[in-house]
Design an enzyme around this catalytic site. Structure first.
Site, mmCIF file in Angstrom:
data_model
loop_
_atom_site.group_PDB
_atom_site.id
_atom_site.type_symbol
_atom_site.label_atom_id
_atom_site.label_comp_id
_atom_site.label_asym_id
_atom_site.label_seq_id
_atom_site.Cartn_x
_atom_site.Cartn_y
_atom_site.Cartn_z
ATOM 1 N N GLU A 1 -3.318 -5.444 -2.626
ATOM 2 C CA GLU A 1 -3.886 -6.558 -1.862
ATOM 3 C C GLU A 1 -5.074 -6.056 -1.046
ATOM 4 O O GLU A 1 -5.133 -4.897 -0.663
ATOM 5 C CB GLU A 1 -2.815 -7.177 -0.956
ATOM 6 C CG GLU A 1 -2.128 -6.205 0.013
ATOM 7 C CD GLU A 1 -2.873 -6.016 1.316
ATOM 8 O OE1 GLU A 1 -3.817 -6.797 1.585
ATOM 9 O OE2 GLU A 1 -2.535 -5.076 2.051
ATOM 10 N N PHE A 2 -6.002 -6.984 -0.775
ATOM 11 C CA PHE A 2 -7.188 -6.661 0.028
ATOM 12 C C PHE A 2 -7.389 -7.746 1.091
ATOM 13 O O PHE A 2 -8.481 -8.287 1.249
ATOM 14 C CB PHE A 2 -8.427 -6.554 -0.867
ATOM 15 C CG PHE A 2 -8.297 -5.532 -1.963
ATOM 16 C CD1 PHE A 2 -8.439 -4.175 -1.689
ATOM 17 C CD2 PHE A 2 -8.008 -5.921 -3.261
ATOM 18 C CE1 PHE A 2 -8.307 -3.231 -2.708
ATOM 19 C CE2 PHE A 2 -7.881 -4.980 -4.277
ATOM 20 C CZ PHE A 2 -8.033 -3.628 -3.999
ATOM 21 N N LEU A 3 -6.302 -8.049 1.795
ATOM 22 C CA LEU A 3 -6.351 -9.143 2.759
ATOM 23 C C LEU A 3 -6.990 -8.708 4.069
ATOM 24 O O LEU A 3 -6.748 -7.622 4.560
ATOM 25 C CB LEU A 3 -4.940 -9.659 3.058
ATOM 26 C CG LEU A 3 -4.095 -10.125 1.869
ATOM 27 C CD1 LEU A 3 -2.814 -10.758 2.379
ATOM 28 C CD2 LEU A 3 -4.873 -11.094 0.992
ATOM 29 N N GLU B 1 -6.877 -9.890 7.920
ATOM 30 C CA GLU B 1 -6.160 -10.780 8.823
ATOM 31 C C GLU B 1 -7.143 -11.769 9.424
ATOM 32 O O GLU B 1 -8.248 -11.426 9.823
ATOM 33 C CB GLU B 1 -5.447 -9.981 9.919
ATOM 34 C CG GLU B 1 -4.320 -9.124 9.354
ATOM 35 C CD GLU B 1 -3.353 -8.645 10.421
ATOM 36 O OE1 GLU B 1 -3.146 -9.355 11.425
ATOM 37 O OE2 GLU B 1 -2.808 -7.540 10.250
ATOM 38 N N CYS C 1 -2.778 -1.626 9.157
ATOM 39 C CA CYS C 1 -3.247 -0.989 7.921
ATOM 40 C C CYS C 1 -4.081 0.268 8.159
ATOM 41 O O CYS C 1 -3.639 1.370 7.842
ATOM 42 C CB CYS C 1 -4.047 -1.995 7.089
ATOM 43 S SG CYS C 1 -3.059 -3.338 6.428
ATOM 44 N N THR D 1 0.863 -1.189 0.000
ATOM 45 C CA THR D 1 0.000 0.000 0.000
ATOM 46 C C THR D 1 0.892 1.229 0.000
ATOM 47 O O THR D 1 1.656 1.453 0.939
ATOM 48 C CB THR D 1 -0.904 0.008 1.238
ATOM 49 O OG1 THR D 1 -1.672 -1.198 1.254
ATOM 50 C CG2 THR D 1 -1.844 1.203 1.225
ATOM 51 N N LYS E 1 -6.912 0.820 -3.078
ATOM 52 C CA LYS E 1 -6.602 0.215 -1.789
ATOM 53 C C LYS E 1 -6.741 1.215 -0.642
ATOM 54 O O LYS E 1 -7.406 0.949 0.368
ATOM 55 C CB LYS E 1 -5.177 -0.343 -1.819
ATOM 56 C CG LYS E 1 -4.605 -0.758 -0.469
ATOM 57 C CD LYS E 1 -5.379 -1.899 0.168
ATOM 58 C CE LYS E 1 -4.709 -2.341 1.454
ATOM 59 N NZ LYS E 1 -5.453 -3.427 2.122
#
Length: 438
Positions: free
Chosen positions: A148-150, A152, A265, A121, A209
């Site tokens: 990424e769009f993870l 946790e 994040c 990011t 993002k």
């Protein structure tokens, strides 16, 4: 495909293992020798459900290996950059040191036809700058940005079966077609299953993002701001969230009032977004994010104030049980964790804090050794004058008064995540308090 992943922290380790699980041949590279040693032995250096299993299976297949030697990436044709972008010390801006260093280290091993793919990011404008660097150093190589769009706790699933894919690619038609074809092959399984794909320019991909994180943070802080009003008005914010959540324009997800968000994040990303807007001369467009951040931090102080109030005006020498240290369940991540911050603040007021968590104790102990950590709920609540539920692990959500009332010294509980049944606890004689509920 032959893939390299530069950076084997949370994002990189999951991405490398998942790509190998999908059938690609992958090498993960990192400068941290201990991390590489653990991953090479199939041990995840952090807690993430599902990761140990795919590390084991992918390593056993021969498709996954890890190294500290950047030269190991030479056989790969797609190179993912998955290093961190922490907040700069003394600033809200993102620290690009690790991203820039990763690209610089990668350049001597690139060849014509290779594709560098950013997943970190980053501030908008980074991809265009790095693309120029890559093309100047290695003619015929190119760069794409694939955010990424993870989540946790769900990172393995989110990598193997994402809810959407975004490619930020060059405005050169030939380079764009080649980059898209390579990424389509990387993600062929997800695309074959109908995963939505957005193909766009560098700047849009970068903004997707950071905008997603800013929106989620705003939604969480919105309901927490409403919970402040609900508390003084005698309303129930959980029922309010149910009611407005039925509106399809709003939705119920991320409308759970509590002690706020944390992690690696959302907090640093909304601050970095505001800082980048200032640099672009449009700081006024994102001034609301400062209030989003302030609301979020205020929830932590609210819990501390509630504890002091419930303990008769002071916390000194009072036994406080803290259930939960990670910023969210199914994770051992304590970065900017509201739960850990509250425990530290209470310890600073002289409270005798006994804190526990299913997976985050070692990380919390390394950062705040002054706290007293115990391994179980029973140990935490023993002789406690007040109990705080601060991370909604399933075992804490399932607690009943009968589970702990014989161990405590005082029947007081703060439900920081609004996950317990208030009638059940109150009918058992507990002084039960929650966030935004009467």
């Amino acid at each position: 495909m032959k893939i390299s992943v530069v950076g084997c922290g949370y994002l990189g380790a999951v991405h490398a293992a998942a790509m190998a699980e999908l059938g690609h041949t992958v090498v993960g590279v990192d400068v941290d020798e201990r991390k590489i040693e653990a991953l090479s032995e199939g041990r995840a250096p952090f807690f993430e459900p599902g990761l140990p299993e795919i590390l084991t299976s992918a390593s056993a297949s021969g498709r996954l290996r890890f190294s500290t030697d950047m030269a190991e990436v030479a056989d790969a044709t797609v190179h993912f950059i998955a290093v961190g972008t922490p907040q700069k010390p003394g600033s809200h801006s993102a620290d690009m040191t690790y991203v820039d260093a990763a690209v610089d280290a990668l350049l001597p091993h690139l060849k014509a036809g290779d594709l560098v793919v950013g997943k970190s990011t980053v501030p908008v404008g980074t991809a265009a700058r790095l693309a120029a660097t890559v093309k100047a150093a290695v003619p015929g190589a190119d760069l794409a940005w694939n955010p990424e769009f993870l989540r946790e706790g769900f990172a393995v699933k989110d990598t193997i079966s994402p809810d959407r894919l975004v490619y930020g690619i060059s405005d050169d038609a030939d380079l764009a077609a080649t980059a898209k074809a390579a990424l389509d092959e990387v993600y062929s399984k997800a695309l074959g299953e109908g995963t939505p794909l957005v193909v766009t320019d560098y700047a849009t991909a970068e903004l997707v993002k950071i905008s997603a994180n800013a929106f989620l943070a705003t939604k969480i802080s919105f309901i927490n701001a409403i919970s402040e009003i609900a508390e003084v008005a005698g309303a129930n914010v959980s029922e309010l969230a149910d009611a407005i959540g039925y509106d399809a324009r709003i939705g119920r997800r991320f409308l759970n009032a509590g002690i706020g968000f944390g992690g690696g994040c959302l907090p640093k990303d909304i601050r970095a977004f505001g800082a980048r807007a200032e640099e672009l001369g449009r700081g006024e467009a994102l001034t609301f994010l400062k209030e989003v951040d302030a609301i979020n931090l205020r929830r932590r102080q609210r819990v501390v104030d509630m504890v002091v109030e419930m303990l008769g005006g002071q916390a000194f020498d009072k036994k406080v049980a803290v259930l939960g240290l990670a910023f969210k369940p199914d994770s051992d991540d304590i970065r900017d964790s509201p739960a850990l911050d509250i425990a530290v603040q209470l310890n600073g007021l002289g409270a005798v804090v006994s804190a526990t968590d299913p997976h985050a104790i070692s990380n919390a102990k390394a950062k705040h050794p002054q706290l007293h950590f115990v391994e179980s709920v029973g140990e935490a609540v023993a002789h406690a004058e007040i109990v705080l539920l601060l991370t909604e692990w399933s075992e804490y959500r399932a607690l009943t008064p009968a589970d702990i009332e014989s161990a405590v010294a005082g029947k007081r509980i703060i439900d920081g995540r609004n996950v317990l049944s208030s009638p059940e606890w109150r009918s058992a004689g507990w002084d039960y308090r929650a966030m935004g509920r009467p």
